[in-house]
Design an enzyme around this catalytic site. Sequence first.
Site, PDB file in Angstrom:
ATOM      1  N   GLU A 433       3.377   1.831   3.315  1.00  0.00           N
ATOM      2  CA  GLU A 433       2.374   1.057   3.736  1.00  0.00           C
ATOM      3  C   GLU A 433       2.427   2.364   5.268  1.00  0.00           C
ATOM      4  O   GLU A 433       3.355   1.991   5.137  1.00  0.00           O
ATOM      5  CB  GLU A 433       3.322  -0.121   4.000  1.00  0.00           C
ATOM      6  CG  GLU A 433       2.843  -0.872   5.378  1.00  0.00           C
ATOM      7  CD  GLU A 433       4.069  -1.572   5.633  1.00  0.00           C
ATOM      8  OE1 GLU A 433       3.625  -2.846   6.362  1.00  0.00           O
ATOM      9  OE2 GLU A 433       5.061  -2.170   4.700  1.00  0.00           O
ATOM     10  N   ASP A 506       7.668  -2.164   4.343  1.00  0.00           N
ATOM     11  CA  ASP A 506       8.636  -2.693   5.318  1.00  0.00           C
ATOM     12  C   ASP A 506       9.964  -3.765   4.384  1.00  0.00           C
ATOM     13  O   ASP A 506       9.040  -4.805   3.936  1.00  0.00           O
ATOM     14  CB  ASP A 506       7.849  -2.430   6.534  1.00  0.00           C
ATOM     15  CG  ASP A 506       7.566  -1.832   7.514  1.00  0.00           C
ATOM     16  OD1 ASP A 506       8.103  -0.230   7.394  1.00  0.00           O
ATOM     17  OD2 ASP A 506       6.462  -1.421   7.890  1.00  0.00           O
ATOM     18  N   ASP A 508       9.568  -6.607   5.977  1.00  0.00           N
ATOM     19  CA  ASP A 508       9.256  -7.765   6.820  1.00  0.00           C
ATOM     20  C   ASP A 508       7.831  -8.537   5.701  1.00  0.00           C
ATOM     21  O   ASP A 508       7.989  -8.175   4.329  1.00  0.00           O
ATOM     22  CB  ASP A 508       8.587  -7.713   8.259  1.00  0.00           C
ATOM     23  CG  ASP A 508       8.049  -6.215   7.758  1.00  0.00           C
ATOM     24  OD1 ASP A 508       6.948  -6.305   6.829  1.00  0.00           O
ATOM     25  OD2 ASP A 508       7.620  -5.694   8.633  1.00  0.00           O
ATOM     26  N   ASP A 510       4.616  -8.604   6.922  1.00  0.00           N
ATOM     27  CA  ASP A 510       4.012  -7.614   6.010  1.00  0.00           C
ATOM     28  C   ASP A 510       4.211  -6.877   4.660  1.00  0.00           C
ATOM     29  O   ASP A 510       3.209  -6.930   3.535  1.00  0.00           O
ATOM     30  CB  ASP A 510       3.665  -7.031   6.723  1.00  0.00           C
ATOM     31  CG  ASP A 510       2.400  -7.818   8.225  1.00  0.00           C
ATOM     32  OD1 ASP A 510       2.268  -8.859   8.387  1.00  0.00           O
ATOM     33  OD2 ASP A 510       2.692  -7.061   9.215  1.00  0.00           O
TER      34      ASP A 510
END
Length: 644
Positions: A433, A506, A508, A510
């Site tokens: 990403e 990541d 998180d 997103d």
Amino acid sequence: MSADYGASNIQVLKGLEAVRKRPGMYIGSTGPRGLHHLVYETVDNSIDEAMAGFCDKIIVALEKDDVVRVEDNGRGIPVDIHPTEKISALELVLTRLHAGGKFDKGSYKVSGGLHGVGVSCVNALSDWMEATVRRDGHIYQQKYARGVPKTKVEIIGDIPADVHGTTIRWKPDATIFTETVVHDYDVLKKRLRELAFLNSGIVIVFRDERLENPKEEILKFEGGINQYVKEMNAAKRSKFYLPEEPIFITGEKDDVVTELSFQYNDGFDENINTYVNDINTRDGGTHLEGFKSALTFVLNKFLDANEKLKKKIDKDEKLTGDDVRSGIVVVLSMKVPEPEFEGQTKEKLGNTEVRTIVDSLVKEKLTIFFEQNPKVLEAVLEKGLAEAQARIAARKAKDASRKKTMSDGFGLPEKLSDCSLKDPEQCEVYIVEGDSAGGSAKKGRDPKTQAILPLWGKMLNVEKVRPEKVMNNDKLEPVIASLGAGFGKDFNIEKLRYHKIIIMADADVDGSHIRTLLLTFFFRYMPQLIENGYVYLAMPPLFKVQLGKKEPVYCYSDAERDAALEALGDQRDKADVQRYKGLGEMDGKQLWETTMDPANRHMRVVTIPDAIAADKIFSVCMGEEVEPRRQFIESNSSYANLDI
């Protein structure tokens, strides 16, 4: 290893020793799949009684201490002395391979337990087994240990003459099933539901007696395979079903009974489920070939007769099988007296005569149905034509792309940093990403075996678009090109360039979103990647705990962080704890040490234990309907991880 090799070196395995020596040959594996296969084999015996018309209730119970009980109200396994073997028929059935009533067509017209090794294999692979038979006014019982009888067949009680049935209890042998002997309730329930749909006249009671408060589910479906099709279609949350009630076709020829139910939805995937004598033939076979050829033939015949609709595609084009099966949900259930399966796992039917029987039956009955339901016919043809138009457009786009690739040279994405080795088994690609993390990954990787493909921008949700838009999407095109195996119906796993496809995002919200979108794409358009265990999720650390200039400790959970701090004792308050919010916070060296070094990294392989459940989850969570998603989130909110 001795150079001497004579007659004394030849082993003769007696009784059920062969099963214990090579269990994988008989039940597929000694992992969870093989463990559950023992239950299926035992239940299949009861189902055979039901198909023969002598049983209408089956109880399957998971008892404490990993014991399983299967009970039916069938005729009861015979207990009298076999005329040639001179032992009780019960003992014969439970201790000898290829012994059973399935080979005598006077006892069973059709049977799933074709090879006659089922329940004797269960006995061989159990620490102990107990068989109880109710028939002829008595209760008979015999006990076994690892396939060997420990008692004679004994009468342990009397009952009314009209009470009959068989109960088999066993405890799997932990020395065989070394991975686990704990049965998965949901895995078993899926198969038992399947059997209840396929045999609408029976009741299957499924109990989990391991719980403090035992639970019981009664599986009975009067609607049979029609109800099965409707339930699978309901999971798709479609805007329409075509027709409103599934098309049902049944017939019998040469003692082969065919039951077929199918219905279309507004999606693009085909969901075809085929069974022979209640065995799930996952690899299809001649019965599936017969259905596919008949469906394509009938719809092309009606299209040829419809001048208005025929103008919608080029005159040289016809509807293909893929066109007419787009968005279809099918259950095809066969009862075949002498089935020829490929292999003991019975996942592909080989009888050539069955292809002809299914083909002719479907052509005849489907022609009559469409003649009587012209509006349904027109809607099905319109759907097939829309698929044909999209297929033709995709082919033209693919041809144009191929010409462009040839003129460009290699055709690999510009942002792909490829590895130098070319053996797919040794190569892996990290789909990363963002450009920042991609840059760190390139610096930290092993360039011989590790390729890096950075992704940027918003990923396409393939659940909501047609296939041709997927191929031309600028975010997914690099993924398709890098893997090199095509996609959708043209996917060829033999051309795959990497045998490890690692999604690195990541930790998180997103990152979770990107992982989910990529997995949705793989699930819909390259499911073989997941089925073969080629897709992984990288597990980057969440924390770095460092005391002064000492080597840092990387932690992958809150518990690991707490343990690392605890290990520092009085100095824990002096330690620096860094919470990683993104991969870009790590340099190449750190990313290699924590996430990419095969010797130290943490990864999770992506699997599909239940394709129907996964299909439903993707449809609910990634589809257009908001209400089902809201209900799913509310009912699962207690499991949510919040990124605050």
